[in-house]
Write a protein that holds these residues in place. Structure first.
Motif, mmCIF file in Angstrom:
data_model
loop_
_atom_site.group_PDB
_atom_site.id
_atom_site.type_symbol
_atom_site.label_atom_id
_atom_site.label_comp_id
_atom_site.label_asym_id
_atom_site.label_seq_id
_atom_site.Cartn_x
_atom_site.Cartn_y
_atom_site.Cartn_z
ATOM 1 N N GLY A 106 23.170 17.904 -22.181
ATOM 2 C CA GLY A 106 24.323 18.939 -21.825
ATOM 3 C C GLY A 106 24.006 20.153 -21.048
ATOM 4 O O GLY A 106 23.146 20.684 -20.954
ATOM 5 N N SER A 107 25.066 20.423 -20.352
ATOM 6 C CA SER A 107 24.838 21.662 -19.600
ATOM 7 C C SER A 107 26.012 22.550 -19.567
ATOM 8 O O SER A 107 27.282 21.962 -19.757
ATOM 9 N N VAL A 126 21.662 22.995 -21.524
ATOM 10 C CA VAL A 126 21.496 23.764 -22.876
ATOM 11 C C VAL A 126 21.297 22.794 -24.029
ATOM 12 O O VAL A 126 21.283 22.859 -25.097
ATOM 13 N N LEU A 127 21.257 21.513 -23.617
ATOM 14 C CA LEU A 127 21.028 20.510 -24.456
ATOM 15 C C LEU A 127 20.021 19.215 -24.024
ATOM 16 O O LEU A 127 20.425 18.732 -22.805
ATOM 17 N N ASN A 128 19.194 18.878 -24.693
ATOM 18 C CA ASN A 128 18.284 17.667 -24.232
ATOM 19 C C ASN A 128 17.535 16.969 -25.369
ATOM 20 O O ASN A 128 16.453 17.314 -25.768
ATOM 21 N N ALA A 129 18.539 16.298 -25.828
ATOM 22 C CA ALA A 129 18.097 15.705 -27.385
ATOM 23 C C ALA A 129 18.143 14.087 -27.173
ATOM 24 O O ALA A 129 18.975 13.535 -27.394
ATOM 25 N N GLY A 130 16.696 13.527 -26.900
ATOM 26 C CA GLY A 130 16.974 12.155 -26.556
ATOM 27 C C GLY A 130 17.735 11.627 -25.509
ATOM 28 O O GLY A 130 17.433 11.902 -24.138
#
Length: 95
Positions: free
Chosen positions: A29-30, A21-25
């Motif tokens: 997150g999952s 759910v998150l991939n920022a640099g």
């Protein structure tokens, strides 16, 4: 009308589902849904991990200790530690 027929597997079936759910640099997150009695394989990470329980009861095991986390509780796991997560409740858990 379209009906939602999706359902969780029966409680006696071991299951888990996960979605990134998150991939920022360097921040990833999952969202993981774990069935009652199911667990995630032990894994080790080279970075700090933050486990947040959005729903249910999770037992987190690392460094020869068990931590029981309930809804809205968080655990920070230092880098280099092997971590196992197990749903120790009677209902699906979201982490």
């Amino acid at each position: 009308m379209i009906m939602n027929t999706a359902a969780n597997p029966p409680n006696e079936t071991s299951w888990r589902m996960s979605k990134n759910v998150l991939n920022a640099g360097e921040l990833n997150g999952s969202l993981t849904l774990i069935g009652p009695g199911s667990s995630l394989e032990p894994s080790e990470s080279s970075v700090e991990r933050v486990i947040y329980v959005a729903q249910g009861v999770i037992t987190a095991s690392f460094s020869a200790a068990n931590y029981i986390l309930q809804t809205d509780e968080t655990l920070v796991v230092p880098p280099g530690r092997s971590l196992e997560l197990r749903n120790s409740g009677d209902a699906p858990a979201k982490i």
